[in-house]
Design a protein around this motif. Structure first.
Motif, PDB file in Angstrom:
ATOM      1  N   VAL A 230       0.834  -1.209   0.000  1.00  0.00           N
ATOM      2  CA  VAL A 230       0.000   0.000   0.000  1.00  0.00           C
ATOM      3  C   VAL A 230       0.867   1.258   0.000  1.00  0.00           C
ATOM      4  CG1 VAL A 230      -1.655   1.346   1.355  1.00  0.00           C
ATOM      5  CG2 VAL A 230      -1.973  -1.116   1.084  1.00  0.00           C
ATOM      6  N   LEU A 231       1.869   1.307   0.878  1.00  0.00           N
ATOM      7  CA  LEU A 231       2.714   2.498   0.959  1.00  0.00           C
ATOM      8  C   LEU A 231       3.534   2.685  -0.307  1.00  0.00           C
ATOM      9  CD1 LEU A 231       3.946   2.370   4.673  1.00  0.00           C
ATOM     10  CD2 LEU A 231       2.170   3.819   3.681  1.00  0.00           C
ATOM     11  N   SER A 232       3.951   1.599  -0.930  1.00  0.00           N
ATOM     12  CA  SER A 232       4.707   1.702  -2.183  1.00  0.00           C
ATOM     13  C   SER A 232       3.858   2.336  -3.273  1.00  0.00           C
ATOM     14  CB  SER A 232       5.185   0.311  -2.630  1.00  0.00           C
ATOM     15  OG  SER A 232       6.076  -0.254  -1.700  1.00  0.00           O
ATOM     16  N   VAL A 233       2.608   1.903  -3.388  1.00  0.00           N
ATOM     17  CA  VAL A 233       1.722   2.459  -4.414  1.00  0.00           C
ATOM     18  C   VAL A 233       1.342   3.900  -4.077  1.00  0.00           C
ATOM     19  CG1 VAL A 233      -0.500   2.188  -5.575  1.00  0.00           C
ATOM     20  CG2 VAL A 233       0.890   0.179  -5.065  1.00  0.00           C
ATOM     21  N   MET A 234       1.155   4.208  -2.792  1.00  0.00           N
ATOM     22  CA  MET A 234       0.904   5.602  -2.401  1.00  0.00           C
ATOM     23  C   MET A 234       2.076   6.494  -2.806  1.00  0.00           C
ATOM     24  SD  MET A 234      -0.774   5.138   1.411  1.00  0.00           S
ATOM     25  CE  MET A 234      -0.742   6.904   1.802  1.00  0.00           C
ATOM     26  N   MET A 235       3.297   5.990  -2.625  1.00  0.00           N
ATOM     27  CA  MET A 235       4.466   6.796  -2.944  1.00  0.00           C
ATOM     28  C   MET A 235       4.538   7.114  -4.429  1.00  0.00           C
ATOM     29  SD  MET A 235       7.317   8.088  -1.418  1.00  0.00           S
ATOM     30  CE  MET A 235       6.716   9.557  -2.239  1.00  0.00           C
ATOM     31  N   SER A 236       4.260   6.128  -5.272  1.00  0.00           N
ATOM     32  CA  SER A 236       4.429   6.318  -6.713  1.00  0.00           C
ATOM     33  C   SER A 236       3.195   6.855  -7.418  1.00  0.00           C
ATOM     34  CB  SER A 236       4.839   4.991  -7.366  1.00  0.00           C
ATOM     35  OG  SER A 236       3.853   3.994  -7.163  1.00  0.00           O
ATOM     36  N   CYS A 237       2.011   6.652  -6.820  1.00  0.00           N
ATOM     37  CA  CYS A 237       0.771   6.971  -7.539  1.00  0.00           C
ATOM     38  C   CYS A 237      -0.222   7.825  -6.746  1.00  0.00           C
ATOM     39  CB  CYS A 237       0.051   5.675  -7.939  1.00  0.00           C
ATOM     40  SG  CYS A 237       1.063   4.469  -8.802  1.00  0.00           S
ATOM     41  N   GLY A 238       0.027   8.055  -5.475  1.00  0.00           N
ATOM     42  CA  GLY A 238      -0.984   8.658  -4.622  1.00  0.00           C
ATOM     43  C   GLY A 238      -1.346  10.090  -4.939  1.00  0.00           C
ATOM     44  N   MET A 239      -0.431  10.828  -5.555  1.00  0.00           N
ATOM     45  CA  MET A 239      -0.708  12.235  -5.856  1.00  0.00           C
ATOM     46  C   MET A 239      -0.954  12.452  -7.354  1.00  0.00           C
ATOM     47  SD  MET A 239      -0.732  13.416  -2.826  1.00  0.00           S
ATOM     48  CE  MET A 239      -0.662  15.210  -2.928  1.00  0.00           C
ATOM     49  N   TYR A 240      -1.449  11.396  -8.020  1.00  0.00           N
ATOM     50  CA  TYR A 240      -1.885  11.459  -9.418  1.00  0.00           C
ATOM     51  C   TYR A 240      -0.775  11.917 -10.357  1.00  0.00           C
ATOM     52  CZ  TYR A 240      -6.361  11.195  -6.979  1.00  0.00           C
ATOM     53  OH  TYR A 240      -7.380  10.831  -6.170  1.00  0.00           O
ATOM     54  N   ASP A 241      -1.092  12.859 -11.236  1.00  0.00           N
ATOM     55  CA  ASP A 241      -0.110  13.312 -12.223  1.00  0.00           C
ATOM     56  C   ASP A 241       0.866  14.326 -11.640  1.00  0.00           C
ATOM     57  OD1 ASP A 241      -2.518  14.741 -12.043  1.00  0.00           O
ATOM     58  OD2 ASP A 241      -2.262  15.699 -13.991  1.00  0.00           O
ATOM     59  N   ALA A 242       0.821  14.560 -10.333  1.00  0.00           N
ATOM     60  CA  ALA A 242       1.836  15.369  -9.649  1.00  0.00           C
ATOM     61  C   ALA A 242       2.725  14.492  -8.772  1.00  0.00           C
ATOM     62  CB  ALA A 242       1.169  16.445  -8.797  1.00  0.00           C
ATOM     63  N   ALA A 243       2.675  13.154  -8.977  1.00  0.00           N
ATOM     64  CA  ALA A 243       3.385  12.231  -8.103  1.00  0.00           C
ATOM     65  C   ALA A 243       4.896  12.423  -8.154  1.00  0.00           C
ATOM     66  CB  ALA A 243       3.024  10.783  -8.459  1.00  0.00           C
ATOM     67  N   GLY A 244       5.441  12.703  -9.331  1.00  0.00           N
ATOM     68  CA  GLY A 244       6.886  12.892  -9.444  1.00  0.00           C
ATOM     69  C   GLY A 244       7.360  14.121  -8.695  1.00  0.00           C
ATOM     70  N   ASP A 245       6.630  15.211  -8.833  1.00  0.00           N
ATOM     71  CA  ASP A 245       6.982  16.438  -8.113  1.00  0.00           C
ATOM     72  C   ASP A 245       6.868  16.215  -6.609  1.00  0.00           C
ATOM     73  OD1 ASP A 245       7.531  19.380  -8.106  1.00  0.00           O
ATOM     74  OD2 ASP A 245       5.557  19.415  -7.155  1.00  0.00           O
ATOM     75  N   TRP A 246       5.826  15.500  -6.193  1.00  0.00           N
ATOM     76  CA  TRP A 246       5.635  15.204  -4.770  1.00  0.00           C
ATOM     77  C   TRP A 246       6.792  14.369  -4.225  1.00  0.00           C
ATOM     78  CZ3 TRP A 246       2.200  16.623  -1.055  1.00  0.00           C
ATOM     79  CH2 TRP A 246       2.164  15.861   0.111  1.00  0.00           C
ATOM     80  N   LEU A 247       7.207  13.372  -4.988  1.00  0.00           N
ATOM     81  CA  LEU A 247       8.295  12.504  -4.537  1.00  0.00           C
ATOM     82  C   LEU A 247       9.575  13.291  -4.300  1.00  0.00           C
ATOM     83  CD1 LEU A 247       9.635   9.796  -3.953  1.00  0.00           C
ATOM     84  CD2 LEU A 247       9.885   9.455  -6.410  1.00  0.00           C
TER      85      LEU A 247
END
Length: 423
Positions: A230-247
Motif C-alpha cells: 500500500v505504501l509503495s503504491v501511495m508513494m508512486s501513484c498517490g498524488m496522481y499526475d503530480a506524483a513525481g513532483d511530490w516525490l
C-alpha cells in the motif's frame, strides 16, 4: 513542562494560512459549498500519540483518501497476486478521473478512479452487508471510533457521477468488472462519502506507519506485506499526475482527496494529515501541499534521507543526589523529530520545582536541526518550571552555549564528574 510540539504545528499552520489560491471541487455540488477558510493539521507518532491544531474537529469526506485503505482491505483478504490480476501498480501520469487502461486491459493503479472502482468491486461480501458498509466498519476500526457516511455528499456525487459511470461501463466491457457497474460505482461513491477529521486520518495512518499494528491497542490489523504494498503504491501513484513532483519535494507516501485532505505516512516514524478545501489543477489541496512541504523540510522526513528511528531515545533514567534531588536522563541514538517528540513527552512528566535535571548527550550519534530546536525549546520550558538544567555534551553538538531565551547552558564533558560535583 508542556511539550512544544503543538506550538510548532500551530506556527506552521499560521505560516501557511495566507495561501488562498485554488478552487473548491465545484463539480460536486455539495463540496462547492465548503468553507474555503478551514484549515487543520495533525501528526501521529508510531506509539499512537496524536497532536492536532486548527479546525481539527471539523469532519469532511474522506474521498480518494479511502483508496489506500480499500486497497489494503482487499489485499489482506484476497492476497497480492489475486488483486494484481485486476489492478496494476504503475503510475498513470494522467488525471485521477482519466478513462484509461494498461496493455492488459487493467486499470494502471488503485489510486486513480478506474483502479479504485475495480478495487471496490473486489471486496468480499456475503450479502448481509454492503461493500461500502464493510469498508466503513474497517476504517472505523483503524480510526478507533465509529465513522459515518455523509448522506448529502453521497447524494450530490451520485447526481453527477457520469464520468465514474462511464469508467464502470468501460471496465465491465473489457471484463475487469464482473457484475453490474452501476451498483459498484454507487458503492465506490458511498465509500468516498465517509466522514473523518484530521485526527481520524492520522490514527488510521499510524497503523500503516506501525507496520499494520494499531499502536493504541497493540492489535495487528494488516499484514506487513500488505502495508508495504500500500505504501509503495501511495508513494508512486498517490498524488496522481503530480506524483513525481511530490516525490522529489516532499518524499512521503501520501494520498489526497478532493474535499481538501491529504494523508501522508512515513513508515516507522509519523502519520500526517492536513485539511484545506481549495485545490490545485491536479485535485490536491493547495495549502495542504504547502504544509506537507514545510514539515518534510523542517523535520527531515523525506523518505530518501530519513534515518531509522529508535524505539526509545532514553537509554536510562534514574534519581540520585541528596533526597533523590537530581533526575538523570541518559540518551542514546539519533535526535530527530520522532525521538525529540518522544523525549519531550517523557520530560513533561517532570513536576514543577527546583530540582536539577541532568541530560547526557554523549551517546547521541546525530542531532538533526529540528531535533536540536525542539530540545532547546524543551530546556527553556523546564527552566521556566523552576528546574536547573545540566548537560553532558563532550562534542558540543548543540553548537552554542545558550537557549533560545538566551539562558546559559551548563555543559560538562563527563557524566561521572558532573555527578561528583553535585554531591
Amino acid at each position: 513542562m508542556r511539550t512544544p510540539v503543538p506550538d510548532y504545528l500551530a506556527h506552521v499552520l499560521d505560516d501557511c494560512d495566507d495561501h488562498h489560491i485554488g478552487q473548491l471541487a465545484d463539480y460536486i455540488p455539495e463540496l462547492a459549498q465548503a468553507n474555503p477558510n478551514q484549515l487543520a493539521l495533525a501528526i501521529s507518532t508510531v506509539d499512537g500519540e496524536i497532536y492536532s491544531v486548527g479546525d481539527d474537529e471539523v469532519e469532511f469526506t474522506i474521498q480518494s483518501m479511502s483508496k489506500p485503505f480499500t486497497y489494503a482491505y482487499v489485499l489482506q483478504h484476497l492476497g497480492i497476486e489475486t488483486v494484481l490480476n485486476k489492478v496494476g501498480v504503475e503510475p498513470s501520469g494522467e488525471a485521477f478521473n482519466q478513462i484509461s487502461l494498461d496493455k492488459e486491459n487493467r486499470p494502471k493503479n488503485p489510486m486513480i478512479n478506474s483502479g479504485a472502482i475495480t478495487t471496490h468491486s473486489l471486496i468480499p461480501t456475503d450479502g448481509s452487508q454492503s461493500s461500502a458498509e464493510i469498508l466503513r466498519a474497517f476504517m472505523s476500526e483503524l480510526a478507533g471510533r465509529e465513522l459515518h457516511f455523509d448522506e448529502q455528499v453521497y447524494a450530490s456525487e451520485i447526481k453527477t457521477a457520469y464520468r465514474n459511470l462511464s469508467i464502470g461501463y468501460m471496465l465491465r466491457t473489457v471484463g475487469i468488472l464482473e457484475t453490474d457497474p452501476v451498483h459498484i460505482v454507487n458503492g465506490y461513491i458511498r465509500q468516498c462519502s465517509i466522514r473523518v477529521t484530521v485526527k481520524d486520518l492520522v490514527r488510521m495512518g499510524s497503523v500503516l506507519a506501525n507496520g499494520g499494528v494499531d499502536p493504541k491497542t497493540g492489535k495487528r490489523l494488516l499484514n506487513r506485506e500488505v502495508v508495504r504494498q500500500v505504501l509503495s503504491v501511495m508513494m508512486s501513484c498517490g498524488m496522481y499526475d503530480a506524483a513525481g513532483d511530490w516525490l522529489t519535494t516532499v518524499g512521503i507516501p501520501a494520498k489526497s482527496g478532493v474535499a481538501g485532505g491529504i494523508l501522508g505516512v512515513l513508515p516507522g516514524q509519523v502519520g500526517i494529515a492536513v485539511f484545506s478545501p481549495k485545490l490545485d489543477e491536479h485535485g490536491n489541496s493547495v495549502r495542504g501541499i504547502d504544509i506537507m512541504e514545510r514539515l518534510s523540510r523542517d523535520m527531515g522526513l523525506h523518505l530518501m534521507e530519513a534515518a531509522p528511528s529508535a524505539q526509545t531515545i532514553v537509554q536510562s533514567h534514574y534519581l540520585t543526589g541528596v533526597d533523590d534531588s537530581i533526575s538523570v536522563y541518559v540518551l542514546r541514538g539519533v535526535l530527530k523529530f520522532t525521538e525529540a517528540e518522544m523525549l519531550l513527552r517523557i520530560l513533561q512528566n517532570e513536576p514543577e520545582g527546583h530540582s536539577k535535571i541532568v541530560i547526557d548527550l554523549s551517546k547521541i550519534s546525530l542531532i538533526q536541526d529540528v531535533g536540536k530546536r525542539m530540545f532547546l525549546e524543551g530546556i527553556d520550558r523546564l527552566i521556566d518550571d523552576g528546574h536547573t538544567l545540566l548537560l553532558v555534551d563532550p562534542e558540543r553538538r548543540l553548537d552554542h552555549s545558550r537557549t533560545y531565551k538566551d539562558r546559559v547552558l551548563h555543559v560538562f564533558e563527563n557524566l561521572d564528574e558532573l555527578l561528583e560535583q553535585q554531591h
